[in-house]
Design a protein around this motif. Structure first.
Motif, PDB file in Angstrom:
ATOM      1  N   SER A  82       3.193   6.081   8.997  1.00  0.00           N
ATOM      2  CA  SER A  82       2.039   6.621   9.733  1.00  0.00           C
ATOM      3  C   SER A  82       0.842   6.997   8.863  1.00  0.00           C
ATOM      4  O   SER A  82       0.063   7.871   9.221  1.00  0.00           O
ATOM      5  CB  SER A  82       2.456   7.829  10.577  1.00  0.00           C
ATOM      6  OG  SER A  82       3.434   7.458  11.512  1.00  0.00           O
ATOM      7  N   LYS A  83       0.714   6.366   7.715  1.00  0.00           N
ATOM      8  CA  LYS A  83      -0.484   6.580   6.892  1.00  0.00           C
ATOM      9  C   LYS A  83      -0.798   5.307   6.135  1.00  0.00           C
ATOM     10  O   LYS A  83       0.080   4.499   5.846  1.00  0.00           O
ATOM     11  CB  LYS A  83      -0.283   7.746   5.916  1.00  0.00           C
ATOM     12  CG  LYS A  83       0.825   7.502   4.917  1.00  0.00           C
ATOM     13  CD  LYS A  83       1.020   8.714   4.034  1.00  0.00           C
ATOM     14  CE  LYS A  83       2.256   8.585   3.199  1.00  0.00           C
ATOM     15  NZ  LYS A  83       3.443   9.140   3.778  1.00  0.00           N
ATOM     16  N   GLY A  84      -2.071   5.121   5.802  1.00  0.00           N
ATOM     17  CA  GLY A  84      -2.479   3.965   5.026  1.00  0.00           C
ATOM     18  C   GLY A  84      -2.157   4.174   3.556  1.00  0.00           C
ATOM     19  O   GLY A  84      -2.415   5.238   2.999  1.00  0.00           O
ATOM     20  N   VAL A  85      -1.573   3.151   2.947  1.00  0.00           N
ATOM     21  CA  VAL A  85      -1.174   3.234   1.544  1.00  0.00           C
ATOM     22  C   VAL A  85      -1.640   1.973   0.825  1.00  0.00           C
ATOM     23  O   VAL A  85      -1.516   0.868   1.353  1.00  0.00           O
ATOM     24  CB  VAL A  85       0.359   3.369   1.400  1.00  0.00           C
ATOM     25  CG1 VAL A  85       0.773   3.388  -0.068  1.00  0.00           C
ATOM     26  CG2 VAL A  85       0.864   4.618   2.118  1.00  0.00           C
ATOM     27  N   VAL A  86      -2.173   2.151  -0.384  1.00  0.00           N
ATOM     28  CA  VAL A  86      -2.506   1.028  -1.260  1.00  0.00           C
ATOM     29  C   VAL A  86      -1.688   1.202  -2.545  1.00  0.00           C
ATOM     30  O   VAL A  86      -1.637   2.304  -3.102  1.00  0.00           O
ATOM     31  CB  VAL A  86      -4.012   0.982  -1.596  1.00  0.00           C
ATOM     32  CG1 VAL A  86      -4.313  -0.116  -2.615  1.00  0.00           C
ATOM     33  CG2 VAL A  86      -4.835   0.764  -0.336  1.00  0.00           C
ATOM     34  N   VAL A  87      -1.040   0.116  -2.974  1.00  0.00           N
ATOM     35  CA  VAL A  87      -0.259   0.131  -4.213  1.00  0.00           C
ATOM     36  C   VAL A  87      -0.805  -0.978  -5.108  1.00  0.00           C
ATOM     37  O   VAL A  87      -0.969  -2.117  -4.666  1.00  0.00           O
ATOM     38  CB  VAL A  87       1.244  -0.098  -3.949  1.00  0.00           C
ATOM     39  CG1 VAL A  87       2.023  -0.073  -5.256  1.00  0.00           C
ATOM     40  CG2 VAL A  87       1.786   0.940  -2.966  1.00  0.00           C
ATOM     41  N   ILE A  88      -1.078  -0.621  -6.364  1.00  0.00           N
ATOM     42  CA  ILE A  88      -1.609  -1.583  -7.337  1.00  0.00           C
ATOM     43  C   ILE A  88      -0.660  -1.676  -8.523  1.00  0.00           C
ATOM     44  O   ILE A  88      -0.271  -0.646  -9.094  1.00  0.00           O
ATOM     45  CB  ILE A  88      -3.026  -1.181  -7.802  1.00  0.00           C
ATOM     46  CG1 ILE A  88      -3.972  -1.142  -6.606  1.00  0.00           C
ATOM     47  CG2 ILE A  88      -3.538  -2.149  -8.877  1.00  0.00           C
ATOM     48  CD1 ILE A  88      -5.365  -0.625  -6.921  1.00  0.00           C
ATOM     49  N   ASN A  89      -0.313  -2.906  -8.890  1.00  0.00           N
ATOM     50  CA  ASN A  89       0.531  -3.153 -10.056  1.00  0.00           C
ATOM     51  C   ASN A  89      -0.388  -3.393 -11.254  1.00  0.00           C
ATOM     52  O   ASN A  89      -1.194  -4.309 -11.245  1.00  0.00           O
ATOM     53  CB  ASN A  89       1.415  -4.376  -9.801  1.00  0.00           C
ATOM     54  CG  ASN A  89       2.365  -4.655 -10.948  1.00  0.00           C
ATOM     55  OD1 ASN A  89       2.240  -4.097 -12.025  1.00  0.00           O
ATOM     56  ND2 ASN A  89       3.307  -5.541 -10.710  1.00  0.00           N
ATOM     57  N   HIS A  90      -0.234  -2.562 -12.276  1.00  0.00           N
ATOM     58  CA  HIS A  90      -1.045  -2.669 -13.490  1.00  0.00           C
ATOM     59  C   HIS A  90      -0.226  -3.210 -14.659  1.00  0.00           C
ATOM     60  O   HIS A  90      -0.568  -2.981 -15.814  1.00  0.00           O
ATOM     61  CB  HIS A  90      -1.605  -1.295 -13.872  1.00  0.00           C
ATOM     62  CG  HIS A  90      -2.380  -0.624 -12.797  1.00  0.00           C
ATOM     63  ND1 HIS A  90      -3.694  -0.924 -12.513  1.00  0.00           N
ATOM     64  CD2 HIS A  90      -2.012   0.333 -11.903  1.00  0.00           C
ATOM     65  CE1 HIS A  90      -4.108  -0.160 -11.509  1.00  0.00           C
ATOM     66  NE2 HIS A  90      -3.109   0.604 -11.125  1.00  0.00           N
TER      67      HIS A  90
END
Length: 172
Positions: A91-99
């Motif tokens: 129920s929330k927007g999530v952004v995941v970035i692989n560095h």
């Protein structure tokens, strides 16, 4: 016999180290160096809730840091990388970035990036949006949660921007 062993060894190294880069789409900039430039994910740099790791992974704690924010505040990538998740989760927007060795998370965020997009430090990745979390309700947002994971272990994301300095003893 020795020549065949070398061929197997080189083929194995190719499939272990080179092929995964093409499969995952890891950008050259993320793999280029161990010390990329890191920036804050928000225009607000005052931490409202610090990193508080739990004693055990399943216990309560705060696995990131919070910055003050309001709905529609801009959220930025903190380093070079590739977006591996940009959607609703719990129920929330999530952004995941692989560095590369580190993966960063941003929530609650309405993403303007898509999975597979390459990002650079300071690039706009979305805006704060309502969602059910400790930073928001379905109607209001008051903070941005920024997390970081290295080798499956949560770490204080501020250490990416301000690495610890280790003092060594003087040699006599």
């Amino acid at each position: 016999m020795l020549k065949r062993l070398w061929v197997y060894l080189l083929a194995s190294l190719f499939f272990v180290f080179i092929v995964p880069i093409f499969i995952t789409g890891l950008p050259a900039m993320a793999a280029a160096g161990p010390d990329p430039k890191w920036v804050y994910p928000s225009a607000q740099v005052k931490v409202t809730r610090p990193f508080d790791p739990p004693a055990k992974n399943w216990l309560a704690g705060h696995r990131g840091i919070d910055f003050p924010g309001e709905q529609d505040d801009q959220v930025y990538s903190t380093g070079f990388g590739i977006v591996v998740f940009a959607d609703q989760l719990a129920s929330k927007g999530v952004v995941v970035i692989n560095h590369g060795l580190v993966r960063t998370t941003y929530e609650p965020v309405s993403a303007i990036v898509d999975v597979g997009d390459e990002v650079i430090p300071g690039q706009l990745i979305g805006t704060l949006a309502p969602g059910i979390s400790h930073c928001a309700t379905s109607e209001k947002v008051w903070c941005l949660h920024w997390g970081a994971i290295r080798n499956g272990k949560y770490l204080n994301p501020l250490l990416l921007i301000h690495p610890r300095v280790r003092l060594l003893p003087l040699k006599h």
